[in-house]
Write a protein that holds these residues in place. Sequence first.
Motif, short mmCIF file in Angstrom:
data_model
loop_
_atom_site.label_atom_id
_atom_site.label_comp_id
_atom_site.label_asym_id
_atom_site.label_seq_id
_atom_site.Cartn_x
_atom_site.Cartn_y
_atom_site.Cartn_z
N ARG A 67 84.69 36.78 39.48
CA ARG A 67 86.06 36.62 38.94
C ARG A 67 86.56 35.21 39.19
N GLN A 68 86.34 34.72 40.40
CA GLN A 68 86.78 33.37 40.72
C GLN A 68 86.02 32.32 39.88
N ALA A 69 84.72 32.55 39.70
CA ALA A 69 83.92 31.62 38.91
C ALA A 69 84.38 31.62 37.45
N ARG A 70 84.71 32.79 36.92
CA ARG A 70 85.20 32.85 35.53
C ARG A 70 86.53 32.14 35.41
N ALA A 71 87.41 32.28 36.42
CA ALA A 71 88.70 31.60 36.38
C ALA A 71 88.52 30.09 36.36
N ARG A 72 87.58 29.58 37.15
CA ARG A 72 87.32 28.13 37.14
C ARG A 72 86.78 27.69 35.79
N ALA A 73 85.85 28.50 35.22
CA ALA A 73 85.27 28.16 33.93
C ALA A 73 86.33 28.19 32.83
N GLN A 74 87.27 29.12 32.94
CA GLN A 74 88.32 29.20 31.92
C GLN A 74 89.24 28.00 32.00
N ARG A 75 89.55 27.54 33.21
CA ARG A 75 90.39 26.34 33.33
C ARG A 75 89.67 25.12 32.76
N ASP A 76 88.38 25.06 33.00
CA ASP A 76 87.60 23.95 32.44
C ASP A 76 87.59 24.00 30.92
#
Length: 256
Positions: A67-76
């Motif tokens: 979930r945290q990794a997806r949130a970072r990818a979404q911000r990118d």
Amino acid sequence: MTTPEELAAAAKALMKSLGLSGIKIATNTGLSTGTISELINGKSFPRDETWELFVTGGCGQPWEMWRQARARAQRDLLRRRPPEELADRLEEAQERIQALESAAIEAAKRLALLEEQVAAIQSARSSERRAEDEEAAQRRQENAADVARQRQFGRALLTEVPVDFEHTMADGAWLAADVDGFVARVRDLALTSMDELRIFLATTPMSFPYAAMGDIGYYKEGVREYMVRLRLFASMYSKVSPEELDEMLASGVGGS
């Protein structure tokens, strides 16, 4: 994992390390194989729910790290998008919000109209019920008054047409037991229902069996006169209005 590409590559590597195929994950999660292929190849950036289903349901892994990794990818991914695209998406979102607000207002109007219609129907039904209750109460009052009037007239009839014939053992007399039964029936009906009494008198023959030698009887002339007077007096009940009948009873017809 900070970019969509890195996230997709990590998902593909996870599948490979677990020996899972797209078909197996699709079977376990209900996701289509096309969706799974686009996810692990970076062709699309699925919703949070789709990613969670892939990770937990398909691969059996804890969700929080992903979930945290997806949130970072979404911000990118958002940082990469040009301002024009973001503006377009914002405008599209605003249009959807306005459409939803308009739909909500229209729904509220329809709801208010339905509430008014329901209230009108309930009010009409309530009025109908009140009218029916009032009519029923009026009928009960009228019926009660009619019953009281019939009984009062019946008492007057018993007083006005008394049983004044005498017993005899002479030949040609009518059998006393049958005559007494007739008189008792007249008394019962006079005190309950003049309508039934009139029917009874109209359908009862003007004669009785003769008394045998040694039996007690009544002179038939006296009994017949009694029956005629009964019919005449009872017929008055159906020939006058309730108001006229009340006046007759109030004036003392039939004595006390």
